[in-house]
Write an enzyme that holds these catalytic residues in place. Sequence first.
Site, PDB file in Angstrom:
ATOM      1  N   ASN A 114       2.187  -0.941   7.986  1.00 41.98           N
ATOM      2  CA  ASN A 114       2.823  -0.982   6.652  1.00 41.98           C
ATOM      3  C   ASN A 114       4.438  -1.008   6.741  1.00 41.98           C
ATOM      4  O   ASN A 114       4.953  -0.732   7.917  1.00 41.98           O
ATOM      5  CB  ASN A 114       2.390  -0.004   5.801  1.00 41.98           C
ATOM      6  CG  ASN A 114       2.388   1.451   6.328  1.00 41.98           C
ATOM      7  OD1 ASN A 114       3.630   1.927   6.429  1.00 41.98           O
ATOM      8  ND2 ASN A 114       1.381   2.272   6.695  1.00 41.98           N
ATOM      9  N   ASP A 116      -4.955   3.557   6.548  1.00 37.96           N
ATOM     10  CA  ASP A 116      -6.312   4.026   6.150  1.00 37.96           C
ATOM     11  C   ASP A 116      -7.296   3.863   7.018  1.00 37.96           C
ATOM     12  O   ASP A 116      -8.591   4.416   6.897  1.00 37.96           O
ATOM     13  CB  ASP A 116      -6.544   3.881   4.533  1.00 37.96           C
ATOM     14  CG  ASP A 116      -5.976   4.483   3.510  1.00 37.96           C
ATOM     15  OD1 ASP A 116      -5.350   5.757   3.706  1.00 37.96           O
ATOM     16  OD2 ASP A 116      -5.393   3.811   2.716  1.00 37.96           O
TER      17      ASP A 116
END
Length: 404
Positions: A210, A279
């Site tokens: 990310n 995640d």
Amino acid sequence: MSSLTNKRILLGVTGGIAAYKSADLVRRLKERGADVRVVMTEAAREFMTPLTFQALSGNPVHTDLLDPAAEAAMGHIELARWADRILVAPASANFMARLAEGRGDDLLTTLCLATRSPLSLAPAMNQGMWQNEATQANLLRLQERGVSVFGPGDGSQACGEVGPGRMLEPAMLAEALAAQFESGRLSGRKVVITAGPTREAIDPVRYLSNHSSGKMGYALAEAAAEAGAQVTLISGPTHLPRPDRVQRVDVTSAREMHEASLSHAAQCDLFIAAAAVADYHPAEYLEQKLKKGDSDQWQLTLVKNPDIVAAVAALAGGPTTIGFAAESENLLEFARAKLERKGLRGIIANDISREGLGFNSDDNAVILIDRERALELGPMSKTQLARALIHELSDYLPASASDS
Ligand code: CTP
């Protein structure tokens, strides 16, 4: 030697023979890692040229309130906000008088009025001027308003007289300024902070990640060290240098971060999860680079990563645990739900939909939420925000044996 890493110091130079020492002061502040911008009064320019300070600070020197070019680059209000601290060295008797009166008749006095950052003065003047009742009255007025004063020193003066009024030596001023950043609120405490993104490898060349820069976690590590803590920074891949006095543990994946966090968290007092943890990770790691061949599609199966901050919060006798909640909607509601779900003492919520703030930016605004309150902090630089957060978070810690 106390550090000034990433501190934004606005150095005001006023008219006095000691202005030549301010050139050395800039060098010493830079050596300690400070970002320095210099503002010169008109009288200061009779003694030194802006070019000297520009070359030493690496930044343009600000001189006039009404200079459209300088205002376009960084306006005076922006400059007042930019500064973590303002130091005026040398501070002449005339400057102290103007400041005591609250005048805003040049750039430097205007900045001193506009700023919310602490202000320090290093007076330098003839000993008679220093001891004059008027100057002493101005000094008192300024000190009552919270202005800190370094010096002056005693000794022989440029005018041939002997007495108080010499500007303190640049090395002493740099040390005094750096010491003002040290609060000692976390001395004797151990703090563990996760920061940055994680990378979840797909094959030897590809990964999922990310946009986290790690800046907020690194700023927190620095602020915690500044407050006297022993800090371990568990960092995903970033381009940031290791902050001074901080032990860094480099990790790549969420599972590595989980393992490192659990092994360090048990012995710490405060755990702050600032990392943007992926995640999920790919169910299968391909040992060889996947060739695209003829296929138009590629389906990846992802498996959930362990929740690091929840695992730390669940440790019996574990640290005070703080998480972050980066949300693009329903900020308070989602953050409060996360606080409960993960069993945290507090959560730092930020609205990632706000332009120019948060992810990958230098500034941020957050709300610190716990079961009793929601405290808004910012917008301000991540360095300033980190300091404000560390100040608040240190109040969560139970008193240690050494406090009683
Ligand atoms: N966090 C963590 N381990 C994970 C995921 C998140 O420690 N595997 C921490 C982050 O460091 C942060 C907090 O949990 O302090 C919240 O992260 P966020 O990604 O916003 O929350 P999620 O748990 O992923 O929830 P959601 O996906 O619902 O937003």
